[in-house]
Structure formats: C-alpha cells, structure tokens
Scaffold this motif. Structure first.
Motif, PDB file in Angstrom:
ATOM      1  N   GLU A  75      11.988   5.092  -8.006  1.00 18.08           N
ATOM      2  CA  GLU A  75      11.778   5.684  -6.678  1.00 18.08           C
ATOM      3  C   GLU A  75      10.481   6.495  -6.567  1.00 18.08           C
ATOM      4  OE1 GLU A  75      14.629   6.264  -8.451  1.00 18.08           O
ATOM      5  OE2 GLU A  75      15.969   4.848  -7.456  1.00 18.08           O
ATOM      6  N   PRO A  76      10.203   7.415  -7.500  1.00 15.21           N
ATOM      7  CA  PRO A  76       8.963   8.195  -7.338  1.00 15.21           C
ATOM      8  C   PRO A  76       7.709   7.325  -7.363  1.00 15.21           C
ATOM      9  CG  PRO A  76      10.341   9.147  -9.071  1.00 15.21           C
ATOM     10  CD  PRO A  76      10.967   7.856  -8.659  1.00 15.21           C
ATOM     11  N   PHE A  77       7.727   6.260  -8.170  1.00 17.43           N
ATOM     12  CA  PHE A  77       6.565   5.375  -8.241  1.00 17.43           C
ATOM     13  C   PHE A  77       6.409   4.567  -6.958  1.00 17.43           C
ATOM     14  CE2 PHE A  77       7.568   6.313 -12.655  1.00 17.43           C
ATOM     15  CZ  PHE A  77       6.326   6.693 -13.122  1.00 17.43           C
ATOM     16  N   LYS A  78       7.507   4.155  -6.369  1.00 16.71           N
ATOM     17  CA  LYS A  78       7.453   3.432  -5.093  1.00 16.71           C
ATOM     18  C   LYS A  78       6.929   4.351  -3.988  1.00 16.71           C
ATOM     19  CE  LYS A  78      11.178   0.205  -6.141  1.00 16.71           C
ATOM     20  NZ  LYS A  78      12.569  -0.167  -5.868  1.00 16.71           N
ATOM     21  N   GLU A  79       7.407   5.603  -3.977  1.00 16.91           N
ATOM     22  CA  GLU A  79       6.940   6.562  -2.974  1.00 16.91           C
ATOM     23  C   GLU A  79       5.449   6.834  -3.139  1.00 16.91           C
ATOM     24  OE1 GLU A  79       9.337  10.046  -3.474  1.00 16.91           O
ATOM     25  OE2 GLU A  79      11.183   9.018  -2.898  1.00 16.91           O
ATOM     26  N   LEU A  80       5.011   6.995  -4.377  1.00 20.47           N
ATOM     27  CA  LEU A  80       3.599   7.240  -4.649  1.00 20.47           C
ATOM     28  C   LEU A  80       2.759   6.040  -4.215  1.00 20.47           C
ATOM     29  CD1 LEU A  80       1.487   9.163  -5.860  1.00 20.47           C
ATOM     30  CD2 LEU A  80       1.939   8.106  -8.076  1.00 20.47           C
ATOM     31  N   ASP A  81       3.240   4.841  -4.488  1.00 24.95           N
ATOM     32  CA  ASP A  81       2.532   3.632  -4.089  1.00 24.95           C
ATOM     33  C   ASP A  81       2.396   3.550  -2.570  1.00 24.95           C
ATOM     34  OD1 ASP A  81       1.292   1.031  -4.683  1.00 24.95           O
ATOM     35  OD2 ASP A  81       3.092   0.216  -3.721  1.00 24.95           O
ATOM     36  N   THR A  82       3.466   3.877  -1.851  1.00 24.25           N
ATOM     37  CA  THR A  82       3.431   3.861  -0.388  1.00 24.25           C
ATOM     38  C   THR A  82       2.397   4.861   0.129  1.00 24.25           C
ATOM     39  OG1 THR A  82       5.745   3.214  -0.268  1.00 24.25           O
ATOM     40  CG2 THR A  82       4.803   4.240   1.698  1.00 24.25           C
ATOM     41  N   TRP A  83       2.381   6.041  -0.457  1.00 21.76           N
ATOM     42  CA  TRP A  83       1.424   7.075  -0.055  1.00 21.76           C
ATOM     43  C   TRP A  83      -0.003   6.608  -0.331  1.00 21.76           C
ATOM     44  CZ3 TRP A  83      -1.460  10.748  -3.157  1.00 21.76           C
ATOM     45  CH2 TRP A  83      -2.039  11.775  -2.407  1.00 21.76           C
ATOM     46  N   LEU A  84      -0.237   6.029  -1.512  1.00 21.12           N
ATOM     47  CA  LEU A  84      -1.576   5.552  -1.862  1.00 21.12           C
ATOM     48  C   LEU A  84      -2.006   4.390  -0.974  1.00 21.12           C
ATOM     49  CD1 LEU A  84      -1.426   5.764  -5.748  1.00 21.12           C
ATOM     50  CD2 LEU A  84      -2.771   7.204  -4.204  1.00 21.12           C
ATOM     51  N   ASN A  85      -1.054   3.567  -0.537  1.00 19.50           N
ATOM     52  CA  ASN A  85      -1.382   2.450   0.357  1.00 19.50           C
ATOM     53  C   ASN A  85      -2.007   2.923   1.658  1.00 19.50           C
ATOM     54  OD1 ASN A  85      -0.949  -0.026  -0.871  1.00 19.50           O
ATOM     55  ND2 ASN A  85       1.262   0.119  -0.579  1.00 19.50           N
ATOM     56  N   SER A  86      -1.602   4.095   2.126  1.00 16.97           N
ATOM     57  CA  SER A  86      -2.187   4.616   3.361  1.00 16.97           C
ATOM     58  C   SER A  86      -3.685   4.879   3.183  1.00 16.97           C
ATOM     59  CB  SER A  86      -1.464   5.893   3.811  1.00 16.97           C
ATOM     60  OG  SER A  86      -1.709   6.962   2.923  1.00 16.97           O
ATOM     61  N   PHE A  87      -4.091   5.213   1.975  1.00 12.81           N
ATOM     62  CA  PHE A  87      -5.512   5.419   1.706  1.00 12.81           C
ATOM     63  C   PHE A  87      -6.231   4.102   1.459  1.00 12.81           C
ATOM     64  CE2 PHE A  87      -3.548   9.445   0.605  1.00 12.81           C
ATOM     65  CZ  PHE A  87      -4.364  10.319   1.297  1.00 12.81           C
ATOM     66  N   ARG A  88      -5.524   3.137   0.899  1.00 10.12           N
ATOM     67  CA  ARG A  88      -6.136   1.827   0.630  1.00 10.12           C
ATOM     68  C   ARG A  88      -6.627   1.186   1.919  1.00 10.12           C
ATOM     69  NH1 ARG A  88      -1.498   0.962  -2.961  1.00 10.12           N
ATOM     70  NH2 ARG A  88      -2.219   1.480  -5.042  1.00 10.12           N
ATOM     71  N   SER A  89      -5.855   1.287   2.976  1.00  7.57           N
ATOM     72  CA  SER A  89      -6.267   0.656   4.234  1.00  7.57           C
ATOM     73  C   SER A  89      -7.539   1.309   4.776  1.00  7.57           C
ATOM     74  CB  SER A  89      -5.142   0.709   5.261  1.00  7.57           C
ATOM     75  OG  SER A  89      -4.818   2.044   5.589  1.00  7.57           O
ATOM     76  N   ILE A  90      -7.650   2.606   4.622  1.00  2.91           N
ATOM     77  CA  ILE A  90      -8.873   3.302   5.062  1.00  2.91           C
ATOM     78  C   ILE A  90     -10.065   2.814   4.260  1.00  2.91           C
ATOM     79  CG2 ILE A  90     -10.048   5.536   5.094  1.00  2.91           C
ATOM     80  CD1 ILE A  90      -7.243   6.795   5.611  1.00  2.91           C
ATOM     81  N   TRP A  91      -9.915   2.742   2.922  1.00  5.35           N
ATOM     82  CA  TRP A  91     -11.022   2.327   2.070  1.00  5.35           C
ATOM     83  C   TRP A  91     -11.358   0.858   2.260  1.00  5.35           C
ATOM     84  CZ3 TRP A  91     -14.526   5.292   0.342  1.00  5.35           C
ATOM     85  CH2 TRP A  91     -14.237   6.640   0.121  1.00  5.35           C
ATOM     86  N   GLU A  92     -10.354   0.023   2.465  1.00  6.23           N
ATOM     87  CA  GLU A  92     -10.632  -1.398   2.685  1.00  6.23           C
ATOM     88  C   GLU A  92     -11.468  -1.583   3.942  1.00  6.23           C
ATOM     89  OE1 GLU A  92      -6.872  -3.376   2.656  1.00  6.23           O
ATOM     90  OE2 GLU A  92      -6.691  -3.227   0.473  1.00  6.23           O
ATOM     91  N   ASP A  93     -11.144  -0.839   4.994  1.00  8.89           N
ATOM     92  CA  ASP A  93     -11.925  -0.914   6.226  1.00  8.89           C
ATOM     93  C   ASP A  93     -13.368  -0.480   5.975  1.00  8.89           C
ATOM     94  OD1 ASP A  93     -12.334  -1.181   9.100  1.00  8.89           O
ATOM     95  OD2 ASP A  93     -12.404   1.025   9.105  1.00  8.89           O
TER      96      ASP A  93
END
Length: 116
Positions: A75-93
């Motif tokens: 669970e903590p790793f999935k939550e961390l991944d979800t949080w990091l994904n929000s930054f990935r979309s910004i950087w990908e753009d």
C-alpha cells in the motif's frame, strides 16, 4: 499532511541499507538473519533498519514459531507511486515542449545551412 508522509518514506528509503532491504523483500518474506546474511551485516544492525522500515509502515512482521518474517507492505508503495505520477505528467509535458523546441532549432539550422 499527505506530503509529509511521502517525504518520510523517501527519507527512510534514502539510507542505502534500508533500500537494499526493500529490494531483497521484493522477492518475498525473509527473516532478520537471512537479511543480515545477504547484506553482510550483523543481525542487530539489520533489526534496527527493519524497525525503521516498520515504523514507516513499509514492512510488516509475521511471527512463525521462534522466527519473525518481514514482508513488504504494498500500500505505501502504491500511494507513493500515485503521488509521483502527478509529477510525471508535469515533467512529460515539459519534456515534450523541450523536444518540440529543439526540433524547431534543428530545422532552423538545417534551413540556414541549405541557404548557404
């Protein structure tokens, strides 16, 4: 408040021995002795790192007879991944825009060289 939890997890994992322990536990539960042997450390040292990982909610302990098996909590790793994904979309753009910009510069240089 959620941000603080993620920063705590990142801080806990920033210690190389703890990160190695997490990597070992990806393959399945292990005892303290097995972890210590695989990392070439003494059992008390491995126990301290496991306590920190447990306090951060990253591992859980399952006693079996006189041994204690440590296993990762997903669970903590999935939550961390979800949080990091929000930054990935910004950087990908941003990387996409940089790629477009560099492509435009290359085209301009190509056009200038062909005019000469």
């Amino acid at each position: 408040m959620v941000y603080i939890r993620y920063m705590k997890i990142i801080r806990v994992l920033s210690e190389p021995n703890r990160l190695h322990i997490v990597e070992l536990l990806r393959d399945g539960p292990l005892t303290v002795g097995e972890i210590a042997a695989k990392l070439g450390m003494r059992q008390p040292q491995a126990s301290k790192h496991l306590r920190v990982l447990s306090d951060a909610g990253l591992v859980e302990v399952h006693p079996s007879a006189n041994r204690r098996f440590y296993k990762l909590r997903s669970e903590p790793f999935k939550e961390l991944d979800t949080w990091l994904n929000s930054f990935r979309s910004i950087w990908e753009d941003r990387f996409d825009r940089l790629d477009d910009y560099l492509h435009d510069i290359q085209q301009q240089e190509k056009n200038q060289s062909s005019k000469k």
